[in-house]
Design an enzyme around this catalytic site. Structure first.
Site, PDB file in Angstrom:
ATOM      1  N   ARG A  51       3.293   5.551  12.973  1.00  0.00           N
ATOM      2  CA  ARG A  51       3.843   4.893  11.913  1.00  0.00           C
ATOM      3  C   ARG A  51       5.205   3.883  12.125  1.00  0.00           C
ATOM      4  O   ARG A  51       5.670   4.186  13.132  1.00  0.00           O
ATOM      5  CB  ARG A  51       4.139   5.868  10.584  1.00  0.00           C
ATOM      6  N   GLY A  52       5.249   3.424  11.004  1.00  0.00           N
ATOM      7  CA  GLY A  52       6.508   2.417  11.233  1.00  0.00           C
ATOM      8  C   GLY A  52       5.986   1.107  11.512  1.00  0.00           C
ATOM      9  O   GLY A  52       5.039   0.798  12.532  1.00  0.00           O
ATOM     10  N   ASP A 242       9.037  -3.015   6.152  1.00  0.00           N
ATOM     11  CA  ASP A 242       7.545  -3.214   6.575  1.00  0.00           C
ATOM     12  C   ASP A 242       7.173  -4.484   6.175  1.00  0.00           C
ATOM     13  O   ASP A 242       6.087  -5.099   6.640  1.00  0.00           O
ATOM     14  CB  ASP A 242       6.736  -2.081   5.645  1.00  0.00           C
ATOM     15  N   LYS A 253      10.193   1.888   2.689  1.00  0.00           N
ATOM     16  CA  LYS A 253       9.690   3.208   2.304  1.00  0.00           C
ATOM     17  C   LYS A 253      10.243   3.443   0.810  1.00  0.00           C
ATOM     18  O   LYS A 253      11.386   3.108   0.475  1.00  0.00           O
ATOM     19  CB  LYS A 253      10.408   4.132   3.198  1.00  0.00           C
TER      20      LYS A 253
HETATM   21  C1  LIG Z   1      11.012  -0.202  11.596  1.00  0.00           C
HETATM   22  S1  LIG Z   1       9.552  -0.230  10.412  1.00  0.00           S
HETATM   23  C2  LIG Z   1       9.852   1.398   9.931  1.00  0.00           C
HETATM   24  C3  LIG Z   1       9.588   1.383   8.398  1.00  0.00           C
HETATM   25  O1  LIG Z   1       8.036   2.194   8.350  1.00  0.00           O
HETATM   26  C4  LIG Z   1       8.308   3.263   7.740  1.00  0.00           C
HETATM   27  O2  LIG Z   1       7.271   3.367   6.644  1.00  0.00           O
HETATM   28  P1  LIG Z   1       6.003   4.688   7.524  1.00  0.00           P
HETATM   29  O3  LIG Z   1       6.748   5.584   8.040  1.00  0.00           O
HETATM   30  O4  LIG Z   1       5.309   4.618   5.969  1.00  0.00           O
HETATM   31  O5  LIG Z   1       5.162   3.642   8.440  1.00  0.00           O
HETATM   32  C5  LIG Z   1       9.528   2.811   6.573  1.00  0.00           C
HETATM   33  O6  LIG Z   1       9.125   2.040   5.412  1.00  0.00           O
HETATM   34  C6  LIG Z   1      10.553   2.358   7.617  1.00  0.00           C
HETATM   35  O7  LIG Z   1      11.404   1.596   7.124  1.00  0.00           O
END
Ligand SMILES: CSC[C@H]1O[C@H](OP(=O)(O)O)[C@H](O)[C@@H]1O
Length: 347
Positions: A51-52, A242, A253
């Site tokens: 994720r990320g 994102d 997030k």
């Molecule tokens: C550097 S992008 C990271 C970004 O992604 C996360 O969401 P998720 O863990 O659901 O993929 C979160 O929004 C972070 O800021």
């Protein structure tokens, strides 16, 4: 730095397989999965094993190669059709992080540029583009960190939300990049990491990676951010993203919007770290960004323990949108921009 950025690499292409660090098992277990099909990559993205935004894009690009490496297409046109089918499938894994679509489109454009080549050469180009995306991302994140460092000074308290870290990128992270670079320079930044309910990326991932790197990090519950700011412990907020819309609104997030309002109320600068790959000029405003809603169980059965009554109604948006008016600057690998001027980052 006490630990290699390699330690946190969310995905690695090794030999002829994709190794993926299963982030749902961190921080207690370090488990690498070997993925061999696009379906496995799709599932890993959907279930947050990877994720990320940047890491999602990297995984999808490798997933695209896994989907076409066995192609028996008789010609270029047939291969391109197979590639598009696999890309359309991988694009359904999650809707908000634009990097997913950016990476898939970048691989497709590479194959288009290759022109009339033997199918085997086109397959090699797909893998090469995925490897290039990952390699470039590490340099982009380091540059974002260097640009962010110009806004910080030794001894500052900095709050972050979720995990915009090395685990979300090829290395360094986006919002966490200055923390690693500051450590290299001998600075002592004091990082406050929001736990980030309901999936706890801050507690499970940011606290983990920064602690492993010997960086001064304090874990707080999301509802403590106001007090920490009011006590004067925080002089800046840096978050990831994102998707940045063309008007400078930022999807990140869930909970980020609230942190931005708190920062404004306390006169604390609020910075968004964003690679150009997360800036989507095709999306006019934050209202146009698709916001993923995730299963109720993430809230009612946090990490497997039931914490809410059976059958309770739940609303679980995984992201929110911070209006440009609450953002001091968006920091990319090309510079520092006012949110309403984010178009200039790509010129
Ligand atoms: C550097 S992008 C990271 C970004 O992604 C996360 O969401 P998720 O863990 O659901 O993929 C979160 O929004 C972070 O800021």
């Amino acid at each position: 730095m006490t630990i290699s950025q390699e330690t946190f690499a969310p995905v690695k292409w090794e030999g002829d397989a994709l190794l993926l660090l299963d982030q749902t098992r961190l921080p207690v277990e370090t488990i690498f999965l070997t993925l061999n099909t696009p379906e496995e990559v799709w599932a890993a993205i959907r279930h947050l094993q990877v994720r990320g935004a940047p890491a999602i894009g990297m995984a999808a690009a490798y997933g695209l190669y896994l989907g076409v490496r066995g192609s028996q297409a008789a010609d270029v046109q047939a291969f391109r059709e197979e590639l598009n089918t696999q890309a359309d499938y991988l694009a359904t894994a999650r809707p908000t992080a634009v990097n997913l679509f950016w990476a898939l489109d970048r691989v497709k454009a590479r194959v288009q540029r290759e022109g009339e080549q033997p199918v085997e050469a086109l397959k090699a180009a797909v893998l090469d583009e995925a490897l290039t995306i990952q390699r470039e991302d590490a340099e982009v994140c380091r540059t974002i960190g260097e640009n962010l460092l110009t806004l910080l000074h030794d001894g500052m308290g900095v709050l972050t939300h979720c995990n915009p870290g090395a685990l979300a990128t090829a290395a360094y992270g986006t919002a966490t990049a200055p923390f690693y670079l500051a450590k290299e320079r001998g600075w002592n930044l004091k990082v406050y990491a929001d736990e980030t309910r309901p999936v706890l990326q801050g507690a499970r991932l940011t606290a983990y990676e920064l602690q492993q790197a010997g960086i001064d990090v304090t874990l707080i519950c999301d509802n403590m951010a106001a007090m920490v700011m009011g006590q004067g412990k925080v002089q800046a907020v840096i978050v990831g993203t994102d998707r940045v819309a063309a008007n400078g609104d930022v999807a990140n997030k869930i909970g980020t919007y609230g942190v931005a309002v708190l920062a404004k109320a306390h006169g604390i600068p609020f910075y968004v770290a964003s690679p150009l790959s997360s800036i989507d000029l095709e999306t006019p405003t934050g209202a146009d960004i698709p916001i993923e809603e995730r299963p109720a169980e993430e809230i009612t059965h946090g990490l497997g323990k039931q914490v809410a009554p059976d059958g309770i109604k739940v609303y679980n948006p995984a992201f929110d949108v911070t209006p440009a008016a609450y953002i001091t600057a968006i920091v990319t690998e090309t510079g520092i921009f006012k949110p309403e001027e984010i178009r200039n980052s790509k010129k």
